[in-house]
Design a protein around this motif. Structure first.
Motif, PDB file in Angstrom:
ATOM      1  N   ARG A 147       0.833  -1.203   0.000  1.00 35.48           N
ATOM      2  CA  ARG A 147       0.000   0.000   0.000  1.00 35.48           C
ATOM      3  C   ARG A 147       0.871   1.258   0.000  1.00 35.48           C
ATOM      4  O   ARG A 147       0.519   2.266  -0.615  1.00 35.48           O
ATOM      5  CB  ARG A 147      -0.918  -0.021   1.219  1.00 35.48           C
ATOM      6  CG  ARG A 147      -1.927   1.107   1.280  1.00 35.48           C
ATOM      7  CD  ARG A 147      -2.931   0.853   2.384  1.00 35.48           C
ATOM      8  NE  ARG A 147      -2.283   0.775   3.693  1.00 35.48           N
ATOM      9  CZ  ARG A 147      -2.875   0.331   4.788  1.00 35.48           C
ATOM     10  NH1 ARG A 147      -4.117  -0.125   4.737  1.00 35.48           N
ATOM     11  NH2 ARG A 147      -2.237   0.312   5.947  1.00 35.48           N
ATOM     12  N   HIS A 205      -3.163  -3.957  -0.365  1.00 37.14           N
ATOM     13  CA  HIS A 205      -3.971  -3.485   0.763  1.00 37.14           C
ATOM     14  C   HIS A 205      -3.233  -3.626   2.097  1.00 37.14           C
ATOM     15  O   HIS A 205      -3.786  -3.315   3.150  1.00 37.14           O
ATOM     16  CB  HIS A 205      -5.286  -4.268   0.827  1.00 37.14           C
ATOM     17  CG  HIS A 205      -5.110  -5.718   1.163  1.00 37.14           C
ATOM     18  ND1 HIS A 205      -4.544  -6.620   0.279  1.00 37.14           N
ATOM     19  CD2 HIS A 205      -5.387  -6.432   2.296  1.00 37.14           C
ATOM     20  CE1 HIS A 205      -4.498  -7.815   0.846  1.00 37.14           C
ATOM     21  NE2 HIS A 205      -4.997  -7.716   2.063  1.00 37.14           N
ATOM     22  N   GLU A 208      -3.136   5.600   3.386  1.00 33.43           N
ATOM     23  CA  GLU A 208      -4.407   4.905   3.145  1.00 33.43           C
ATOM     24  C   GLU A 208      -5.297   5.702   2.194  1.00 33.43           C
ATOM     25  O   GLU A 208      -5.942   5.137   1.304  1.00 33.43           O
ATOM     26  CB  GLU A 208      -5.143   4.676   4.464  1.00 33.43           C
ATOM     27  CG  GLU A 208      -4.459   3.677   5.395  1.00 33.43           C
ATOM     28  CD  GLU A 208      -3.407   4.334   6.274  1.00 33.43           C
ATOM     29  OE1 GLU A 208      -2.990   5.486   5.976  1.00 33.43           O
ATOM     30  OE2 GLU A 208      -2.995   3.701   7.260  1.00 33.43           O
ATOM     31  N   ALA A 209      -5.327   7.035   2.366  1.00 37.96           N
ATOM     32  CA  ALA A 209      -6.158   7.880   1.505  1.00 37.96           C
ATOM     33  C   ALA A 209      -5.669   7.859   0.061  1.00 37.96           C
ATOM     34  O   ALA A 209      -6.466   7.807  -0.884  1.00 37.96           O
ATOM     35  CB  ALA A 209      -6.169   9.312   2.036  1.00 37.96           C
ATOM     36  N   ARG A 239      -6.594   4.603  -1.495  1.00 39.78           N
ATOM     37  CA  ARG A 239      -8.025   4.605  -1.810  1.00 39.78           C
ATOM     38  C   ARG A 239      -8.304   5.450  -3.064  1.00 39.78           C
ATOM     39  O   ARG A 239      -9.119   5.077  -3.912  1.00 39.78           O
ATOM     40  CB  ARG A 239      -8.807   5.152  -0.620  1.00 39.78           C
ATOM     41  CG  ARG A 239     -10.308   5.043  -0.749  1.00 39.78           C
ATOM     42  CD  ARG A 239     -10.998   5.225   0.596  1.00 39.78           C
ATOM     43  NE  ARG A 239     -10.650   6.489   1.236  1.00 39.78           N
ATOM     44  CZ  ARG A 239      -9.888   6.601   2.311  1.00 39.78           C
ATOM     45  NH1 ARG A 239      -9.345   5.523   2.859  1.00 39.78           N
ATOM     46  NH2 ARG A 239      -9.624   7.779   2.843  1.00 39.78           N
ATOM     47  N   THR A 240      -7.578   6.561  -3.190  1.00 40.97           N
ATOM     48  CA  THR A 240      -7.695   7.391  -4.396  1.00 40.97           C
ATOM     49  C   THR A 240      -7.301   6.610  -5.638  1.00 40.97           C
ATOM     50  O   THR A 240      -7.919   6.742  -6.698  1.00 40.97           O
ATOM     51  CB  THR A 240      -6.796   8.635  -4.261  1.00 40.97           C
ATOM     52  OG1 THR A 240      -7.275   9.445  -3.175  1.00 40.97           O
ATOM     53  CG2 THR A 240      -6.805   9.465  -5.540  1.00 40.97           C
ATOM     54  N   GLN A 291      -7.645   3.384  -6.209  1.00 40.03           N
ATOM     55  CA  GLN A 291      -8.704   2.477  -6.605  1.00 40.03           C
ATOM     56  C   GLN A 291      -9.883   3.222  -7.226  1.00 40.03           C
ATOM     57  O   GLN A 291     -10.446   2.800  -8.243  1.00 40.03           O
ATOM     58  CB  GLN A 291      -9.195   1.667  -5.398  1.00 40.03           C
ATOM     59  CG  GLN A 291     -10.223   0.604  -5.763  1.00 40.03           C
ATOM     60  CD  GLN A 291      -9.713  -0.355  -6.823  1.00 40.03           C
ATOM     61  OE1 GLN A 291      -8.696  -1.021  -6.624  1.00 40.03           O
ATOM     62  NE2 GLN A 291     -10.391  -0.445  -7.956  1.00 40.03           N
ATOM     63  N   LEU A 292     -10.258   4.361  -6.630  1.00 35.88           N
ATOM     64  CA  LEU A 292     -11.361   5.150  -7.187  1.00 35.88           C
ATOM     65  C   LEU A 292     -10.996   5.669  -8.575  1.00 35.88           C
ATOM     66  O   LEU A 292     -11.827   5.654  -9.487  1.00 35.88           O
ATOM     67  CB  LEU A 292     -11.685   6.316  -6.248  1.00 35.88           C
ATOM     68  CG  LEU A 292     -12.264   5.934  -4.880  1.00 35.88           C
ATOM     69  CD1 LEU A 292     -12.360   7.161  -3.978  1.00 35.88           C
ATOM     70  CD2 LEU A 292     -13.638   5.278  -5.041  1.00 35.88           C
TER      71      LEU A 292
END
Length: 360
Positions: free
Chosen positions: A164, A203, A254-255, A258-259, A261-262
């Motif tokens: 990650r 992850h 983490e943010a 997540r960005t 994946q989006l």
């Protein structure tokens, strides 16, 4: 008493990927008109069976191992899980030849892989060029070697130890380049020819992998290039990300992941839209019609233009956003411009309301 939580986490991540590989292999075997081995079908459905390494119809999964904490944790998890599943497991380490004694270290890593009962377990030496800078050149040489090893051994997949944290760094590098949403999507869980490369740890954080190595007493080699400020990713890892966390608080990594994946979901949707639009904006002779291109949303239109340039022979790796913007102006800001020269001896010009992209 079960394994250390970090060890359990990496094993679970690898187990999930192996089940995917086994299921895909069974499906390919059926499509080829051969009955899959019963244990392959059962394992693909989630059952556990004893591995049959001597059977050629069981898929081979290789781990790319540098000797660092991430890849050593990955190799140990692959060796452990492969014993319980109908899959063969091997390992490859790449000697880039960029440091004194790199050949000795590569041999040591291959020996450690063999001691884990991974086979084949080999060290491959490469020659790193200069194109694109030292980091890009080393990456290109490494993937070429891994591709060759996968082809040579008939591997169904190659596991990579990107975490990650690596994903967060990749997103920031893409943001700094201003390369668009596809660059912000970072690394895919599966990529390469037929999804050859798998990244089970996207992850999981880097510390989990290192803790798993400590819990299993696995020897780890820390590459000095990873702390060398001459390398962009190293500066980002040791200066950039800590500065962001200091300014914004914990949770930045983490943010960013997540960005990624989006952004990947959005980019995939836009690529699908562009593929469909490509058929609708052409005339009966297959030429791109400027009026129809103009009516498309900019994000979709630029994807259509990029696809057309690549199909005409422009190398994808050399085709940058500025090139696409220039082609786009032939559609949206037509003022009688001359032809635009693109990488790969390709030119783009407007003729009679049509956009022509061809070899010059």
């Amino acid at each position: 008493m079960g394994p250390h939580p970090a060890v359990a986490a990496i094993r679970l991540a690898v187990r999930r990927v192996l089940h995917d590989v086994i299921a895909e292999h069974a499906e390919q075997t059926e499509r080829a008109g051969r009955a899959p081995h019963p244990e392959l079908a059962q394992a693909g459905a989630g059952s556990r069976r004893t591995a049959l390494p001597e059977r050629p119809d069981t898929p081979l999964v290789l781990v790319a191992c540098s000797g660092g904490a991430d890849s050593m944790a990955l190799a140990s998890a692959l060796a452990f899980e492969a014993r319980k599943l109908p899959v063969r497991a091997g390992g490859v380490t790449v000697d880039h030849g960029l440091q004194d004694g790199s050949d000795i270290r590569a041999t040591e890593v291959a020996t450690r892989l063999a001691a884990m009962d991974l086979g084949p377990a080999e060290a491959v030496a490469v020659r790193v060029g200069r194109e694109g800078g030292p980091e890009a050149a080393a990456r290109d040489a490494r993937y070429a070697a891994l591709d060759a090893a996968a082809e040579r051994h008939g591997a169904a997949a190659v596991l990579l130890g990107h975490t990650r944290d690596d994903q967060a760094e990749t997103v920031l590098l893409g943001l700094a380049r201003g390369s668009g949403i596809r660059s912000l999507s970072g690394m895919a869980a599966a990529s390469g020819p037929a999804g050859r490369y798998r990244r089970p740890f996207l992850h999981l954080d880097r510390q989990t992998a290192r803790t798993a190595c400590l819990a299993q007493s696995l020897p780890v080699w820390d590459d000095p290039h990873n702390v060398d400020p001459a390398y962009t990713r190293s500066r980002l890892r040791h200066e950039g990300l800590p500065a962001l966390e200091k300014a914004l608080g914990k949770g930045v990594v983490e943010a960013l992941a997540r960005t990624a994946q989006l952004s990947r979901d959005d980019a995939d949707a836009l690529d699908t839209w562009a593929a469909a639009a490509d058929r609708d904006v052409r005339d009966d002779a297959g030429r791109l019609e400027c009026a129809k291109l103009y009516a498309l949303p900019p994000a979709v239109r630029r994807r259509v233009l990029r696809r057309a340039a690549i199909e005409a022979g422009s190398p994808a790796g050399s085709l940058f956003a500025r090139h696409i913007e220039e082609i786009d102006r032939l559609v949206t800001g037509w003022r009688g411009q001359q032809a635009i020269n693109l990488p790969g001896r390709v030119e783009a010009l407007r003729q009679g309301g049509r956009l022509v992209i061809r070899q010059s």
